[in-house]
Design a protein around this motif. Structure first.
Motif, PDB file in Angstrom:
ATOM      1  N   VAL A  34       0.514  -1.202  -0.124  1.00 22.89           N
ATOM      2  CA  VAL A  34       0.461   0.212  -0.390  1.00 22.89           C
ATOM      3  C   VAL A  34       0.949   1.126   0.132  1.00 22.89           C
ATOM      4  N   GLN A  35       1.937   1.192   0.574  1.00 23.17           N
ATOM      5  CA  GLN A  35       2.648   2.107   1.157  1.00 23.17           C
ATOM      6  C   GLN A  35       3.577   3.085   0.040  1.00 23.17           C
ATOM      7  N   GLU A  36       3.791   1.399  -1.116  1.00 27.50           N
ATOM      8  CA  GLU A  36       4.411   1.436  -2.145  1.00 27.50           C
ATOM      9  C   GLU A  36       4.272   2.289  -3.238  1.00 27.50           C
ATOM     10  N   TYR A  37       2.202   1.218  -3.292  1.00 28.18           N
ATOM     11  CA  TYR A  37       1.597   1.949  -4.785  1.00 28.18           C
ATOM     12  C   TYR A  37       1.198   3.780  -4.653  1.00 28.18           C
ATOM     13  N   PRO A  69       4.211  11.671  11.425  1.00 24.05           N
ATOM     14  CA  PRO A  69       4.722  10.560  11.358  1.00 24.05           C
ATOM     15  C   PRO A  69       4.796  10.183  10.760  1.00 24.05           C
ATOM     16  N   GLU A  70       4.770   8.303  11.170  1.00 28.81           N
ATOM     17  CA  GLU A  70       5.011   6.926  10.198  1.00 28.81           C
ATOM     18  C   GLU A  70       3.652   6.452  10.444  1.00 28.81           C
ATOM     19  N   GLY A  71       3.192   6.181   9.026  1.00 31.25           N
ATOM     20  CA  GLY A  71       1.671   5.661   8.748  1.00 31.25           C
ATOM     21  C   GLY A  71       0.660   6.470   7.938  1.00 31.25           C
ATOM     22  N   PRO A  72      -0.688   6.283   8.803  1.00 28.48           N
ATOM     23  CA  PRO A  72      -1.380   6.847   7.396  1.00 28.48           C
ATOM     24  C   PRO A  72      -1.770   8.057   8.880  1.00 28.48           C
ATOM     25  N   VAL A  73      -2.220   9.145   8.312  1.00 28.17           N
ATOM     26  CA  VAL A  73      -2.467  10.452   9.141  1.00 28.17           C
ATOM     27  C   VAL A  73      -4.413  11.248   8.613  1.00 28.17           C
ATOM     28  N   LEU A  74      -4.918  11.865   9.052  1.00 26.47           N
ATOM     29  CA  LEU A  74      -5.891  12.508   8.714  1.00 26.47           C
ATOM     30  C   LEU A  74      -5.276  13.554   8.831  1.00 26.47           C
ATOM     31  N   PHE A  75      -4.611  14.787   7.471  1.00 23.16           N
ATOM     32  CA  PHE A  75      -4.793  15.990   7.657  1.00 23.16           C
ATOM     33  C   PHE A  75      -5.709  16.692   7.697  1.00 23.16           C
ATOM     34  N   ILE A  92       4.424  18.454   0.517  1.00 24.85           N
ATOM     35  CA  ILE A  92       4.035  18.087   1.058  1.00 24.85           C
ATOM     36  C   ILE A  92       4.598  15.920   0.849  1.00 24.85           C
ATOM     37  N   PRO A  93       6.050  15.828   0.868  1.00 24.47           N
ATOM     38  CA  PRO A  93       6.252  14.529   0.689  1.00 24.47           C
ATOM     39  C   PRO A  93       5.937  13.437   0.203  1.00 24.47           C
ATOM     40  N   LYS A  94       4.524  13.058   1.660  1.00 25.80           N
ATOM     41  CA  LYS A  94       3.957  12.213   2.540  1.00 25.80           C
ATOM     42  C   LYS A  94       2.674  11.955   1.679  1.00 25.80           C
TER      43      LYS A  94
END
Length: 246
Positions: A34-37, A69-75, A92-94
């Motif tokens: 998921v993260q790579e895609y 942070p690492e992992g999913p966040v709600l911006f 934003i790189p994320k």
């Protein structure tokens, strides 16, 4: 006028070229996490957004990237103008998707990318659609994707931050991910304050300290909404003072 022509020519002109890469990316999806895609898909929207901002000739500064942070966040961000999304995508790189009005689906190619970015489409005139968008957003966050939301629901156009609608807090509580507050100042100077002509502007973005999921869980919805909104409001005031003192 020249800035407007350059900006919108690139905005729509780049998209047909990017579909070649989009098709390549989709073929790779089964082999990627998921993260790579998400990171792979993010490359094209980031190039697109960077190209748009370059053509507005605006100066965009961002602080607080180390707070991601690492992992999913709600911006969760205030919403000044139409250029908020290009600004945030470019800086934003994320990788993240966002909640968008359903009318965007009528545009060429853009919705194809938005679907791969895990964007959620909302019909603001339909209560059922609003409830479904909350459920869909929670699902995407639980799957490991990050999502951006503008709780004001509409652009302030630089006239002061509006009230935050409560839906974003239900998303945060139900998904169990941290909230990453964002303060934006200056995007309305690019277009909204110029009779929709694109002009250069100084834009400042500040990523604030994430609010952990356990802190959100301990507060009732009203308290949590006030906490997030007050942090963003305070940051905008600080950015405004910095701009005034330059």
């Amino acid at each position: 006028m020249l800035n407007s022509i350059r900006t919108f020519s690139f905005l729509f002109g780049y998209l047909p070229l990017s579909t070649v890469n989009l098709k390549k990316f989709i073929k790779q999806k089964p082999q990627l996490s998921v993260q790579e895609y998400d990171q792979l898909i993010h490359t094209e929207p980031q190039k697109w957004a960077t190209g748009i901002m370059k053509r507005t000739q605006s100066n965009v500064t961002i602080t607080g990237l180390e707070k991601l942070p690492e992992g999913p966040v709600l911006f969760v961000s205030n919403h000044e103008g139409n250029f908020d999304i290009p600004v945030l995508l470019s800086k934003i790189p994320k990788p993240f998707g966002f909640i968008s009005k359903k009318e965007v689906k009528k545009l060429p190619i853009i919705p194809l990318y938005m679907e791969q970015m895990n964007c959620v489409f909302l019909d603001r005139t339909d209560r059922r659609s609003a409830l479904k968008s909350i459920t869909d957003t929670v699902g995407k966050l639980k799957e490991g994707h990050s999502i951006l939301i503008f709780p004001e629901g509409t652009r302030s156009k630089g006239e002061g931050m509006g009230e935050f609608k409560s839906g974003f807090m239900r998303i945060a509580k139900d998904s169990g991910v941290p909230i990453q507050p964002i303060a934006i100042l200056g995007t309305s100077e690019i277009m909204e304050k110029n009779n929709n002509k694109v002009l250069p502007a100084d834009v400042a973005v500040q990523l604030l300290d994430p609010i952990p999921a356990d802190v959100i869980e301990q507060l009732n919805a009203k308290e949590a909404i006030h906490l997030v909104r007050s942090k963003i409001e305070e940051a905008i005031a600080g950015l405004s003072r910095q701009t005034t003192n330059k």
